[in-house]
Scaffold this motif. Sequence first.
Motif, PDB file in Angstrom:
ATOM      1  N   ALA A  12      -2.511   1.149   4.686  1.00 43.55           N
ATOM      2  CA  ALA A  12      -1.590   0.234   4.016  1.00 43.55           C
ATOM      3  C   ALA A  12      -0.540   1.111   3.101  1.00 43.55           C
ATOM      4  N   ALA A  13      -0.960   1.953   2.448  1.00 43.74           N
ATOM      5  CA  ALA A  13       0.121   2.594   1.457  1.00 43.74           C
ATOM      6  C   ALA A  13       0.961   3.553   2.273  1.00 43.74           C
ATOM      7  N   LEU A  16       3.599   1.118   3.946  1.00 43.64           N
ATOM      8  CA  LEU A  16       4.612   0.765   2.768  1.00 43.64           C
ATOM      9  C   LEU A  16       5.293   2.006   2.494  1.00 43.64           C
ATOM     10  N   VAL A  19       8.006   3.104   4.692  1.00 49.23           N
ATOM     11  CA  VAL A  19       9.213   2.095   4.775  1.00 49.23           C
ATOM     12  C   VAL A  19      10.231   2.159   3.655  1.00 49.23           C
ATOM     13  N   LEU A  20       9.833   2.470   2.306  1.00 49.09           N
ATOM     14  CA  LEU A  20      10.361   2.912   1.452  1.00 49.09           C
ATOM     15  C   LEU A  20      11.056   4.241   1.354  1.00 49.09           C
ATOM     16  N   THR A  41      12.442  -3.426   7.429  1.00 47.89           N
ATOM     17  CA  THR A  41      12.277  -2.420   6.214  1.00 47.89           C
ATOM     18  C   THR A  41      12.745  -3.416   4.950  1.00 47.89           C
ATOM     19  N   LEU A  44       9.908  -5.908   3.933  1.00 41.97           N
ATOM     20  CA  LEU A  44       8.634  -5.314   3.527  1.00 41.97           C
ATOM     21  C   LEU A  44       8.761  -4.694   2.289  1.00 41.97           C
ATOM     22  N   SER A  45       9.984  -4.422   1.777  1.00 45.88           N
ATOM     23  CA  SER A  45      10.074  -3.434   0.463  1.00 45.88           C
ATOM     24  C   SER A  45      10.913  -4.242  -0.491  1.00 45.88           C
ATOM     25  N   SER A  66      13.952   3.042  -4.466  1.00 47.86           N
ATOM     26  CA  SER A  66      13.176   3.021  -3.247  1.00 47.86           C
ATOM     27  C   SER A  66      12.365   4.309  -3.285  1.00 47.86           C
ATOM     28  N   ALA A  70       8.289   4.369  -3.447  1.00 52.35           N
ATOM     29  CA  ALA A  70       7.263   5.098  -2.589  1.00 52.35           C
ATOM     30  C   ALA A  70       6.295   5.813  -3.251  1.00 52.35           C
ATOM     31  N   ILE A  73       3.490   3.851  -5.001  1.00 55.69           N
ATOM     32  CA  ILE A  73       2.599   3.382  -4.073  1.00 55.69           C
ATOM     33  C   ILE A  73       1.410   4.345  -3.702  1.00 55.69           C
TER      34      ILE A  73
END
Length: 176
Positions: A12-13, A16, A19-20, A41, A44-45, A66, A70, A73
Amino acid sequence: MLSIVMLIVDTAASVLAGVLLLRFWMQAIRVRPPSSVAQFTFQLSDWLVRPLRRIVPGVGGYDWASLLGAFLIVLLASSVLFVAGLPPETVLLMALHRFLNWILYGFMALLVIEAIFSWINPHAPTAPFIRALNEPLLRPLRRVVPLVGGLDLSLLVALILLQIAQLVLGMLFGGR
Protein backbone atom coordinates in the motif's frame (compact mmCIF):
# COMPACT_ATOMS: atom_id res chain seq x y z
CA MET A 1 3.12 -12.65 11.26
CA LEU A 2 5.21 -9.46 11.08
CA SER A 3 6.28 -10.44 7.53
CA ILE A 4 2.67 -10.55 6.36
CA VAL A 5 1.89 -7.18 7.94
CA MET A 6 5.04 -5.68 6.39
CA LEU A 7 4.07 -7.06 2.96
CA ILE A 8 0.61 -5.49 3.13
CA VAL A 9 1.89 -2.19 4.52
CA ASP A 10 4.76 -2.03 2.01
CA THR A 11 2.47 -2.72 -0.94
CA ALA A 12 0.00 0.00 0.00
CA ALA A 13 2.79 2.42 0.91
CA SER A 14 4.78 1.80 -2.26
CA VAL A 15 1.75 2.47 -4.48
CA LEU A 16 0.87 5.68 -2.64
CA ALA A 17 4.48 6.88 -2.34
CA GLY A 18 5.05 6.00 -6.00
CA VAL A 19 2.09 8.15 -7.01
CA LEU A 20 3.37 11.02 -4.86
CA LEU A 21 6.86 10.72 -6.37
CA LEU A 22 5.35 10.63 -9.86
CA ARG A 23 3.35 13.75 -9.02
CA PHE A 24 6.54 15.50 -7.84
CA TRP A 25 8.51 14.42 -10.93
CA MET A 26 5.77 15.45 -13.39
CA GLN A 27 5.71 18.93 -11.91
CA ALA A 28 9.49 19.18 -11.55
CA ILE A 29 10.08 18.52 -15.24
CA ARG A 30 6.86 20.22 -16.35
CA VAL A 31 5.25 17.24 -18.08
CA ARG A 32 1.51 17.17 -18.61
CA PRO A 33 0.15 13.69 -18.00
CA PRO A 34 -2.60 12.06 -20.02
CA SER A 35 -5.97 12.69 -18.39
CA SER A 36 -6.32 9.14 -17.08
CA VAL A 37 -2.91 9.29 -15.37
CA ALA A 38 -3.61 12.77 -14.01
CA GLN A 39 -6.98 11.76 -12.64
CA PHE A 40 -5.53 8.65 -10.95
CA THR A 41 -2.55 10.54 -9.55
CA PHE A 42 -4.46 13.49 -8.17
CA GLN A 43 -7.40 11.53 -6.79
CA LEU A 44 -5.08 9.16 -4.97
CA SER A 45 -2.83 11.85 -3.51
CA ASP A 46 -4.81 15.07 -3.05
CA TRP A 47 -5.98 14.07 0.44
CA LEU A 48 -2.36 14.28 1.62
CA VAL A 49 -0.81 16.89 -0.69
CA ARG A 50 -3.37 19.65 -0.19
CA PRO A 51 -3.01 19.84 3.63
CA LEU A 52 0.79 19.54 3.35
CA ARG A 53 0.89 22.51 0.97
CA ARG A 54 -0.28 24.71 3.83
CA ILE A 55 2.84 23.68 5.75
CA VAL A 56 5.30 23.23 2.86
CA PRO A 57 4.49 25.51 -0.08
CA GLY A 58 5.93 24.96 -3.52
CA VAL A 59 9.25 26.76 -3.85
CA GLY A 60 11.24 27.13 -7.04
CA GLY A 61 8.50 25.49 -9.08
CA TYR A 62 8.72 22.23 -7.16
CA ASP A 63 5.85 20.48 -5.41
CA TRP A 64 7.66 19.87 -2.12
CA ALA A 65 4.42 18.76 -0.46
CA SER A 66 4.29 15.72 -2.78
CA LEU A 67 7.89 14.82 -2.02
CA LEU A 68 7.39 15.28 1.72
CA GLY A 69 4.17 13.25 1.52
CA ALA A 70 6.04 10.39 -0.14
CA PHE A 71 8.66 10.44 2.61
CA LEU A 72 5.98 10.54 5.31
CA ILE A 73 4.30 7.50 3.75
CA VAL A 74 7.62 5.63 3.75
CA LEU A 75 8.25 6.70 7.35
CA LEU A 76 4.78 5.56 8.38
CA ALA A 77 5.30 2.20 6.65
CA SER A 78 8.68 1.85 8.37
CA SER A 79 7.17 2.63 11.76
CA VAL A 80 5.87 -0.94 11.80
CA LEU A 81 9.50 -1.81 12.54
CA PHE A 82 9.44 0.59 15.49
CA VAL A 83 6.50 -1.36 16.88
CA ALA A 84 8.64 -4.46 16.42
CA GLY A 85 11.21 -3.00 18.84
CA LEU A 86 13.77 -1.15 16.74
CA PRO A 87 14.98 2.22 18.08
CA PRO A 88 13.49 5.36 16.45
CA GLU A 89 16.79 6.54 14.92
CA THR A 90 17.22 3.16 13.21
CA VAL A 91 13.66 3.32 11.88
CA LEU A 92 14.29 6.86 10.58
CA LEU A 93 17.50 5.79 8.79
CA MET A 94 15.74 2.76 7.34
CA ALA A 95 12.90 5.00 6.13
CA LEU A 96 15.37 7.37 4.45
CA HIS A 97 17.14 4.43 2.80
CA ARG A 98 13.84 2.97 1.60
CA PHE A 99 12.68 6.38 0.33
CA LEU A 100 15.83 6.87 -1.75
CA ASN A 101 15.59 3.28 -2.98
CA TRP A 102 11.97 3.78 -4.03
CA ILE A 103 13.01 6.84 -6.03
CA LEU A 104 15.63 4.77 -7.84
CA TYR A 105 13.14 1.93 -8.41
CA GLY A 106 10.68 4.45 -9.81
CA PHE A 107 13.20 5.69 -12.36
CA MET A 108 14.08 2.09 -13.27
CA ALA A 109 10.42 1.23 -13.75
CA LEU A 110 9.92 4.22 -16.05
CA LEU A 111 12.92 3.15 -18.14
CA VAL A 112 11.67 -0.44 -18.38
CA ILE A 113 8.20 0.79 -19.38
CA GLU A 114 9.75 2.93 -22.11
CA ALA A 115 11.74 -0.06 -23.38
CA ILE A 116 8.59 -2.21 -23.48
CA PHE A 117 6.71 0.52 -25.34
CA SER A 118 9.53 0.79 -27.88
CA TRP A 119 9.38 -2.97 -28.55
CA ILE A 120 5.62 -3.54 -28.46
CA ASN A 121 3.79 -0.31 -29.31
CA PRO A 122 5.84 2.88 -29.67
CA HIS A 123 2.69 4.75 -30.69
CA ALA A 124 0.70 3.89 -27.55
CA PRO A 125 -1.17 6.88 -26.12
CA THR A 126 0.99 7.00 -22.97
CA ALA A 127 4.32 6.37 -24.74
CA PRO A 128 5.12 10.08 -25.30
CA PHE A 129 4.34 10.76 -21.62
CA ILE A 130 6.76 8.03 -20.46
CA ARG A 131 9.40 9.29 -22.90
CA ALA A 132 9.01 12.80 -21.51
CA LEU A 133 9.42 11.51 -17.94
CA ASN A 134 12.65 9.73 -18.91
CA GLU A 135 14.10 12.50 -21.07
CA PRO A 136 15.90 14.35 -18.21
CA LEU A 137 17.70 11.11 -17.33
CA LEU A 138 18.51 10.06 -20.88
CA ARG A 139 19.40 13.40 -22.50
CA PRO A 140 22.83 13.74 -20.81
CA LEU A 141 23.64 10.09 -21.55
CA ARG A 142 22.71 10.43 -25.21
CA ARG A 143 25.40 13.08 -25.55
CA VAL A 144 28.03 10.56 -24.44
CA VAL A 145 26.72 7.15 -25.48
CA PRO A 146 26.94 6.74 -29.25
CA LEU A 147 24.31 4.91 -31.29
CA VAL A 148 25.43 1.35 -31.97
CA GLY A 149 24.06 0.02 -35.23
CA GLY A 150 21.28 2.59 -35.03
CA LEU A 151 20.30 1.48 -31.52
CA ASP A 152 20.10 3.90 -28.62
CA LEU A 153 21.84 2.22 -25.67
CA SER A 154 21.42 5.18 -23.32
CA LEU A 155 18.45 3.45 -21.69
CA LEU A 156 20.59 0.43 -20.81
CA VAL A 157 23.36 2.68 -19.51
CA ALA A 158 20.83 4.59 -17.37
CA LEU A 159 19.56 1.32 -15.86
CA ILE A 160 23.10 0.24 -15.03
CA LEU A 161 23.90 3.62 -13.47
CA LEU A 162 20.72 3.47 -11.36
CA GLN A 163 21.69 0.00 -10.16
CA ILE A 164 25.15 1.28 -9.26
CA ALA A 165 23.48 4.11 -7.33
CA GLN A 166 21.45 1.50 -5.45
CA LEU A 167 24.59 -0.44 -4.58
CA VAL A 168 26.30 2.72 -3.34
CA LEU A 169 23.20 3.63 -1.35
CA GLY A 170 23.23 0.17 0.21
CA MET A 171 26.87 0.61 1.19
CA LEU A 172 26.20 4.03 2.70
CA PHE A 173 23.35 2.70 4.79
CA GLY A 174 25.22 -0.41 5.86
CA GLY A 175 23.31 -2.93 3.78
CA ARG A 176 19.85 -2.14 5.22
